[in-house]
Motif scaffolding. Structure first.
Motif, short mmCIF file in Angstrom:
data_model
loop_
_atom_site.label_atom_id
_atom_site.label_comp_id
_atom_site.label_asym_id
_atom_site.label_seq_id
_atom_site.Cartn_x
_atom_site.Cartn_y
_atom_site.Cartn_z
N TYR A 1 0.66 -0.96 0.02
CA TYR A 1 -0.24 0.13 0.16
C TYR A 1 0.89 0.96 -0.35
N GLN B 1 -0.61 4.41 -1.82
CA GLN B 1 -2.18 4.76 -1.08
C GLN B 1 -1.50 5.18 0.17
N ARG C 1 -8.51 0.79 1.51
CA ARG C 1 -8.91 -0.40 0.77
C ARG C 1 -9.60 -1.17 -0.34
N TYR D 1 -8.71 0.47 -3.07
CA TYR D 1 -7.21 -0.16 -3.93
C TYR D 1 -8.22 -1.85 -4.61
#
Length: 582
Positions: free
Chosen positions: A154, A157, A277, A280
């Protein structure tokens, strides 16, 4: 396998089919040609209980219906094993107050309970749930958040969220509790859900799990300390250009400078992590509990963050209601008194447990029975099976049944001869699990079609035996007398003696479950000068109860017990004759 809704009219479709329609349409709109993505999240911070199971079963049932329709679907289960260890749960075997020293560490950095075969706390509690999900036929793709964060999955992100921390702060600020200067009153404090509490505790946050506080101002990312591994850290400075981050640990005093573009030992705070999430993974459907769905809670705020920060779309997210427990015995309750799916699967077959979740809409609460109510639930389940077989079940009930007994991958294991659960429990109670006696009794239930092996009655028999031994208190168990109660037999009046004579006289010709049922209900009718098949009257019902109490006292020294026909079969004709004074 055909969809379970194919036989239903459009006005009678069940809740699963309705959500499947909506999810398929939404997936085709958002991500045409790609697999449909549904999601669940579980935190292995302790025993994962039957309420948590609804977080999995709701999307599982929808995903399974979508598979039945021929679509490719992924059910993601995120193990939130990189969450902080928040507290030492009560009553977990192998755990004492010394585990408090690990509070603040990731769950995967906390030792497993003493004696566990698993490498850490998270894996210990994941294991039992993983086994239960396999038994329940739940197909899913597991995601370890520890693995995701430590691998840097991640990273982009995280950097994006940190660059937009002021924007996230502005979203969160809409929900922060503020004092009204004019009113001079303290603000109302919102109820927060468990996940938010876990993320908030020890974070130094000025408001509910949002990362505020610290000399660097709002920061949506929490480093785990490089020395003590705890998240009791405060970000003191951050440079957007270099991604250089400084933090200090209030637990051990350690301070460190890292580059966030290369650093993986930390995570986004919960209210940012969850919507990140969604974007994603492209989640289309994910339910949330009532505690996640109140104004200002993580699901509501997450909907704005996913849209405004991550350029994503919030999943379709039904709110699911509370799952209660009916009468679990203290002696077998799961560590900390929270019954788990594994506990339920010890006393009921997987299809029955699936049915309890399938037959109720997510926003309807229900109870899972560990007490005598389980016998009524099994009676209801068996009645539904007969209605499905003869085509008289209502469409939504038939759909729930089909979802319970199998998935798109095939049927779940079932009991070849599903004898009544209450009968099996009574036999297990009386025989204390002795297999030879159990087979003798069960083979006599239906002499024209006798059971030839206990395997025909399994696994239901095993579940009934487990229920008797773990959920029925010792004082409620049935113990058959060794010797006749001569004092009671000697005190009987003429009517009492005649009732016993009529019963004993009919034993041989009525020696089956149905036959003995007719006999024990018929004796008081004959005594009253009626035919054995006469309709019951209030007076007759009183006489029957009096007769039943007499039999129970003579056989088991109590006023109640297992159903008398089952009890008589279990005791055996010769012993019944001896105990009734023949």
């Amino acid at each position: 396998m055909p969809t379970v809704a194919q036989s239903q009219s459009s006005t009678e479709t069940d809740w699963v089919s309705r959500f499947a329609d909506e999810v398929i349409a939404e997936s085709e709109r958002r991500a045409p040609g790609k697999p449909v993505v549904v999601a669940s999240g579980l935190s292995p911070s302790g025993p994962i209980h039957l309420g948590n199971l609804r977080e999995v079963m709701t999307p599982h049932l929808v995903a399974d219906e979508i598979r039945r329709r021929g679509h490719t679907v992924r059910h993601l289960i995120s193990w939130d094993d990189y969450d902080r260890y928040r507290k030492v749960p009560n009553g977990v075997p192998g755990v004492d107050e010394s585990w408090a020293e690990h509070i603040g560490k990731p769950l995967t950095s906390v030792p497993a309970p003493a004696g566990s075969a698993h490498p850490n706390w998270a894996e210990h509690f994941k294991a039992a749930m993983t086994e239960s999900l396999a038994e329940l036929g739940v197909e899913y793709d597991p995601i370890s958040q520890t693995e995701q964060y430590l691998a840097g999955t991640y990273r982009e992100q995280i950097l994006h969220a940190v660059r937009h921390r002021a924007d996230i702060d502005a979203v969160l600020d809409r929900y922060r509790t503020k004092k009204d200067p004019a009113a001079g009153k303290k603000p109302q404090q919102k109820k927060v859900d468990e996940a938010e509490l876990e993320a908030e505790a020890g974070s130094g946050a000025a408001s509910e799990d949002d990362g505020s506080g610290g000399s660097a101002g709002y920061f949506p990312y929490k480093p785990y300390c490089g020395n003590c591994e705890k998240d009791l850290t405060t970000v003191t400075s951050y440079d957007d250009d270099t991604t250089e981050l400084n933090y200090t640990c209030t637990a051990c005093g350690f301070a460190e400078t890292v580059r966030l573009s290369e650093f993986n030992r930390g995570k986004l705070v919960w209210k940012v992590d969850w919507p990140m999430r969604w974007a994603y993974e492209g989640v289309i459907f994910e339910p949330s509990g009532v505690d996640h769905s109140s104004p200002g809670s993580s699901f509501v705020v997450g909907g704005q963050i996913v849209r405004e920060i991550f350029d994503g779309v919030q999943p379709i997210g039904p709110m699911y209601a509370f799952v209660g427990i009916s009468g679990m015995a203290k002696m077998s309750s799961s560590k900390g008194g929270v019954p788990t799916p594994a506990d339920a699967l010890k006393i009921m077959e997987a299809p029955l447990l699936r049915w309890l979740y399938a037959r109720r809409r997510p926003n309807q609460s229900f109870k899972i029975a560990f007490d005598q109510e389980i016998q009524r639930l099994y009676d209801e389940w068996d009645s539904l099976a007969r209605k499905v077989a003869d085509g008289t079940a209502l469409p939504a009930d038939a759909a729930a049944y089909a979802r319970a007994i199998g998935t798109a991958a095939g049927q779940l294991p079932s009991t070849p001869r599903p004898l009544p659960y209450r009968t099996l429990a009574s036999v297990a109670d009386i025989t204390a699990g002795a297999e030879d006696q159990t087979l003798r009794i069960l083979s006599e239930l239906d002499p024209e079609n006798p059971l030839t092996s206990l395997d025909e009655a399994r696994p239901r028999l095993d579940r009934a035996e487990s229920w008797i031994t773990t959920q029925v208190p010792a004082e409620a168990r049935t113990v058959v007398r060794d010797e006749p109660d001569k004092e009671l037999l000697g005190s009987l009046d003429d009517e009492g003696r005649e009732s016993l004579r009529l019963l004993l006289e009919g034993l041989d010709t009525h020696w089956s479950l149905d036959g003995l049922t007719t006999l024990v209900y018929g004796v008081p009718k004959v005594l009253a000068g009626l035919e054995p098949d006469a309709k019951p009257t209030p007076e007759l019902k009183t006489a029957q109860r009096t007769f039943f109490v007499l039999l129970y006292r003579l056989l088991v020294s109590r006023d109640t017990g297992p159903r008398l026909p089952t009890l008589l079969l279990a005791v055996g004709a010769d012993r019944v004759r001896r105990l009734l004074g023949a």
